[in-house]
Design a protein around this motif. Structure first.
Motif, mmCIF file in Angstrom:
data_model
loop_
_atom_site.group_PDB
_atom_site.id
_atom_site.type_symbol
_atom_site.label_atom_id
_atom_site.label_comp_id
_atom_site.label_asym_id
_atom_site.label_seq_id
_atom_site.Cartn_x
_atom_site.Cartn_y
_atom_site.Cartn_z
ATOM 1 N N TRP A 130 0.822 -1.215 0.000
ATOM 2 C CA TRP A 130 0.000 0.000 0.000
ATOM 3 C C TRP A 130 0.853 1.260 0.000
ATOM 4 O O TRP A 130 0.470 2.277 -0.574
ATOM 5 N N PHE A 131 2.032 1.200 0.625
ATOM 6 C CA PHE A 131 2.935 2.352 0.582
ATOM 7 C C PHE A 131 3.386 2.609 -0.851
ATOM 8 O O PHE A 131 3.396 3.754 -1.314
ATOM 9 N N ALA A 132 3.730 1.540 -1.559
ATOM 10 C CA ALA A 132 4.155 1.697 -2.954
ATOM 11 C C ALA A 132 3.013 2.214 -3.830
ATOM 12 O O ALA A 132 3.229 3.061 -4.707
ATOM 13 N N PHE A 160 0.390 4.096 -2.916
ATOM 14 C CA PHE A 160 0.114 5.511 -2.647
ATOM 15 C C PHE A 160 1.287 6.409 -3.026
ATOM 16 O O PHE A 160 1.095 7.559 -3.388
ATOM 17 N N TRP A 161 2.511 5.869 -2.960
ATOM 18 C CA TRP A 161 3.665 6.643 -3.402
ATOM 19 C C TRP A 161 3.636 6.830 -4.920
ATOM 20 O O TRP A 161 3.998 7.872 -5.441
ATOM 21 N N ALA A 162 3.163 5.786 -5.624
ATOM 22 C CA ALA A 162 3.077 5.857 -7.078
ATOM 23 C C ALA A 162 1.864 6.648 -7.555
ATOM 24 O O ALA A 162 1.712 6.874 -8.747
ATOM 25 N N ASP A 163 1.022 7.055 -6.635
ATOM 26 C CA ASP A 163 -0.199 7.776 -7.002
ATOM 27 C C ASP A 163 0.082 9.263 -7.180
ATOM 28 O O ASP A 163 -0.612 10.115 -6.645
ATOM 29 N N ALA A 164 1.096 9.557 -7.917
ATOM 30 C CA ALA A 164 1.427 10.948 -8.239
ATOM 31 C C ALA A 164 1.497 11.049 -9.759
ATOM 32 O O ALA A 164 2.576 11.032 -10.341
ATOM 33 N N SER A 223 -3.715 8.002 -12.711
ATOM 34 C CA SER A 223 -2.827 7.478 -11.676
ATOM 35 C C SER A 223 -2.947 5.960 -11.581
ATOM 36 O O SER A 223 -3.973 5.379 -11.939
#
Length: 114
Positions: A51-53, A55-59, A66
């Motif tokens: 989930w960190f990856a 949300f980090w990639a959600d840019a 996205s």
């Protein structure tokens, strides 16, 4: 304990709060190590990392979609959240049971027999 140690205050490490906290944490660490919590902790870590990856990639760049939006369109928000909750709940329950606290959360069958 020797008389000389008693004259100098005895076991000072357990009289003060930091010493007691350290001893309690060490006992909890030993208990966790004996319970073999590697698999459930790995599951929790991998879930967090996933989930960190995401949300980090959600840019997204301007004008593009996205990765999170694409995943939600493909799989749906409910399925991804339900799957995550199921995996995390199973890992936490495994930790609770292996640490010996499972009896606190399950009712006794003898009491409900009446």
């Amino acid at each position: 304990m020797s008389s000389q140690a008693l004259e100098h205050g005895g076991n000072r490490g357990n009289k003060h709060l930091p010493g007691r906290i350290k001893a309690k944490l060490q006992a909890l660490y030993r208990r966790a190590k004996e319970a073999d919590l590697r698999l459930p902790l790995w599951v929790l870590g991998l879930t967090f990392g996933f989930w960190f990856a995401i949300f980090w990639a959600d840019a997204p760049q301007i004008g593009s979609l996205s990765p999170v939006a694409v995943l939600l369109k493909i799989y749906g928000a409910g399925i991804s959240v339900a799957a995550t909750l199921a995996v995390v709940a199973a890992a936490v329950w495994t930790i609770v049971r292996r640490m010996g606290y499972g009896d606190l959360f399950t009712p006794d069958s003898d009491e409900n027999a009446d």
